[in-house]
Design a protein around this motif. Structure first.
Motif, PDB file in Angstrom:
ATOM      1  N   ILE A   1      -3.444  29.990  12.867  1.00  0.00           N
ATOM      2  CA  ILE A   1      -3.959  29.347  11.667  1.00  0.00           C
ATOM      3  C   ILE A   1      -3.119  29.839  10.492  1.00  0.00           C
ATOM      4  O   ILE A   1      -3.023  31.045  10.264  1.00  0.00           O
ATOM      5  CB  ILE A   1      -5.441  29.714  11.413  1.00  0.00           C
ATOM      6  CG1 ILE A   1      -6.319  29.372  12.615  1.00  0.00           C
ATOM      7  CG2 ILE A   1      -5.942  29.090  10.108  1.00  0.00           C
ATOM      8  CD1 ILE A   1      -6.543  27.910  12.870  1.00  0.00           C
ATOM      9  N   VAL A   2      -2.492  28.918   9.775  1.00  0.00           N
ATOM     10  CA  VAL A   2      -1.843  29.265   8.514  1.00  0.00           C
ATOM     11  C   VAL A   2      -2.922  29.115   7.450  1.00  0.00           C
ATOM     12  O   VAL A   2      -3.638  28.111   7.421  1.00  0.00           O
ATOM     13  CB  VAL A   2      -0.640  28.345   8.215  1.00  0.00           C
ATOM     14  CG1 VAL A   2      -0.072  28.616   6.826  1.00  0.00           C
ATOM     15  CG2 VAL A   2       0.445  28.530   9.281  1.00  0.00           C
ATOM     16  N   TYR A   3      -3.061  30.131   6.594  1.00  0.00           N
ATOM     17  CA  TYR A   3      -4.115  30.071   5.582  1.00  0.00           C
ATOM     18  C   TYR A   3      -3.649  30.638   4.255  1.00  0.00           C
ATOM     19  O   TYR A   3      -2.687  31.392   4.190  1.00  0.00           O
ATOM     20  CB  TYR A   3      -5.384  30.789   6.063  1.00  0.00           C
ATOM     21  CG  TYR A   3      -5.292  32.297   6.149  1.00  0.00           C
ATOM     22  CD1 TYR A   3      -5.803  33.098   5.129  1.00  0.00           C
ATOM     23  CD2 TYR A   3      -4.721  32.932   7.244  1.00  0.00           C
ATOM     24  CE1 TYR A   3      -5.749  34.489   5.207  1.00  0.00           C
ATOM     25  CE2 TYR A   3      -4.655  34.307   7.329  1.00  0.00           C
ATOM     26  CZ  TYR A   3      -5.172  35.083   6.308  1.00  0.00           C
ATOM     27  OH  TYR A   3      -5.105  36.458   6.376  1.00  0.00           O
ATOM     28  N   LYS A   4      -4.348  30.232   3.202  1.00  0.00           N
ATOM     29  CA  LYS A   4      -4.092  30.759   1.862  1.00  0.00           C
ATOM     30  C   LYS A   4      -5.060  31.905   1.632  1.00  0.00           C
ATOM     31  O   LYS A   4      -6.281  31.708   1.606  1.00  0.00           O
ATOM     32  CB  LYS A   4      -4.292  29.694   0.793  1.00  0.00           C
ATOM     33  CG  LYS A   4      -4.114  30.244  -0.629  1.00  0.00           C
ATOM     34  CD  LYS A   4      -4.308  29.171  -1.674  1.00  0.00           C
ATOM     35  CE  LYS A   4      -4.260  29.705  -3.082  1.00  0.00           C
ATOM     36  NZ  LYS A   4      -3.173  30.586  -3.404  1.00  0.00           N
ATOM     37  N   GLU A   5      -4.507  33.105   1.494  1.00  0.00           N
ATOM     38  CA  GLU A   5      -5.345  34.271   1.235  1.00  0.00           C
ATOM     39  C   GLU A   5      -5.705  34.296  -0.248  1.00  0.00           C
ATOM     40  O   GLU A   5      -4.844  34.175  -1.109  1.00  0.00           O
ATOM     41  CB  GLU A   5      -4.612  35.554   1.617  1.00  0.00           C
ATOM     42  CG  GLU A   5      -5.461  36.787   1.423  1.00  0.00           C
ATOM     43  CD  GLU A   5      -4.726  38.035   1.844  1.00  0.00           C
ATOM     44  OE1 GLU A   5      -5.242  38.731   2.725  1.00  0.00           O
ATOM     45  OE2 GLU A   5      -3.643  38.307   1.304  1.00  0.00           O
ATOM     46  N   VAL A   6      -6.988  34.447  -0.529  1.00  0.00           N
ATOM     47  CA  VAL A   6      -7.429  34.560  -1.916  1.00  0.00           C
ATOM     48  C   VAL A   6      -7.736  36.035  -2.168  1.00  0.00           C
ATOM     49  O   VAL A   6      -6.894  36.750  -2.699  1.00  0.00           O
ATOM     50  CB  VAL A   6      -8.611  33.620  -2.219  1.00  0.00           C
ATOM     51  CG1 VAL A   6      -9.042  33.728  -3.669  1.00  0.00           C
ATOM     52  CG2 VAL A   6      -8.215  32.171  -1.895  1.00  0.00           C
ATOM     53  N   THR A   7      -8.918  36.512  -1.784  1.00  0.00           N
ATOM     54  CA  THR A   7      -9.190  37.951  -1.872  1.00  0.00           C
ATOM     55  C   THR A   7      -9.706  38.499  -0.546  1.00  0.00           C
ATOM     56  O   THR A   7      -9.295  39.567  -0.116  1.00  0.00           O
ATOM     57  CB  THR A   7     -10.209  38.275  -2.996  1.00  0.00           C
ATOM     58  OG1 THR A   7     -11.359  37.462  -2.819  1.00  0.00           O
ATOM     59  CG2 THR A   7      -9.608  38.022  -4.370  1.00  0.00           C
ATOM     60  N   THR A   8     -10.600  37.752   0.094  1.00  0.00           N
ATOM     61  CA  THR A   8     -11.155  38.165   1.386  1.00  0.00           C
ATOM     62  C   THR A   8     -11.212  36.940   2.288  1.00  0.00           C
ATOM     63  O   THR A   8     -10.964  35.819   1.845  1.00  0.00           O
ATOM     64  CB  THR A   8     -12.585  38.727   1.233  1.00  0.00           C
ATOM     65  OG1 THR A   8     -13.447  37.658   0.830  1.00  0.00           O
ATOM     66  CG2 THR A   8     -12.640  39.862   0.224  1.00  0.00           C
ATOM     67  N   ASP A   9     -11.598  37.149   3.542  1.00  0.00           N
ATOM     68  CA  ASP A   9     -11.766  36.006   4.449  1.00  0.00           C
ATOM     69  C   ASP A   9     -12.811  35.029   3.920  1.00  0.00           C
ATOM     70  O   ASP A   9     -12.755  33.835   4.204  1.00  0.00           O
ATOM     71  CB  ASP A   9     -12.182  36.485   5.842  1.00  0.00           C
ATOM     72  CG  ASP A   9     -11.029  37.094   6.625  1.00  0.00           C
ATOM     73  OD1 ASP A   9      -9.868  37.006   6.168  1.00  0.00           O
ATOM     74  OD2 ASP A   9     -11.300  37.660   7.709  1.00  0.00           O
ATOM     75  N   ALA A  10     -13.769  35.527   3.128  1.00  0.00           N
ATOM     76  CA  ALA A  10     -14.861  34.687   2.631  1.00  0.00           C
ATOM     77  C   ALA A  10     -14.392  33.623   1.641  1.00  0.00           C
ATOM     78  O   ALA A  10     -15.068  32.607   1.468  1.00  0.00           O
ATOM     79  CB  ALA A  10     -15.944  35.549   1.982  1.00  0.00           C
TER      80      ALA A  10
END
Length: 142
Positions: free
Chosen positions: A101-110
Motif C-alpha cells: 500500500i502506498v500511502y500519504k503519512e500525516v501524523t499517525t496511521d489514524a
C-alpha cells in the motif's frame, strides 16, 4: 482508498517526503479495502495484516524522488518513485508479503491516507529485497 481517487497525483506533487510504503502479509478483497479512509482502518480489518520481518518491522520505507509527470498526447498523469531496497529483508524473522500500500503519512496511521494497492508475492529470506515500481509509475490517471 476511494477517498484518494483523483488526489494521488495531488499528494505526490512537489517532491513530497511523506509518501510511504506499507507491506502486508494478508489483505482482504479489493471491494473491502477500497472503502477504508485511513491506514488505521485498513489495518483494523481482520483480513489484513502488516508484514513482520527483519529489516522492515517498525520502519515503513519512505518513497524517494516521488514525482508526477504529464503525458499531454496520451492525456494522462503518472506518479513515480525510485525503487525501494530493504536490506536485510528477513533473516531472524521472515514473512510472506502479498501486497503493498502506498500511502500519504500525516501524523499517525489514524489520519494517514491509503493511496494505491499493488499485489506482490515473495517470502523474505534474509537477502536484500528490491521493490521495483512499473516504468509508468505506481499510479496512473487518465
Amino acid at each position: 482508498m476511494n477517498i484518494a481517487k483523483g488526489r494521488v497525483n495531488e499528494f505526490c506533487q512537489g517532491a513530497p517526503t511523506d509518501i510511504k510504503l506499507l507491506l502486508l502479509s494478508a489483505i482482504s478483497v479489493q471491494a473491502t479495502i477500497e472503502d477504508f479512509d485511513t491506514v488505521a482502518a485498513l489495518l483494523a480489518d481482520p483480513g489484513t495484516t502488516e508484514a513482520n520481518f527483519t529489516g522492515y518491522t517498525g520502519t515503513r520505507p519512505t518513497l524517494a524522488n516521488v514525482a508526477v509527470t504529464t503525458d499531454d498526447s496520451g492525456n494522462s498523469q503518472f506518479a513515480s518513485a525510485d525503487d525501494i531496497v530493504i536490506d536485510p529483508a528477513g533473516g531472524a524473522t521472515n514473512d510472506t508479503v502479498v501486497a503493498a500500500i502506498v500511502y500519504k503519512e500525516v501524523t499517525t496511521d489514524a489520519d494517514s491516507i491509503p493511496l494505491t494497492q499493488s499485489d506482490l508475492s515473495f517470502t523474505t529470506t534474509g537477502t536484500a529485497l528490491t521493490i521495483k515500481f512499473p516504468v509508468g509509475g505506481f499510479f496512473a490517471a487518465s
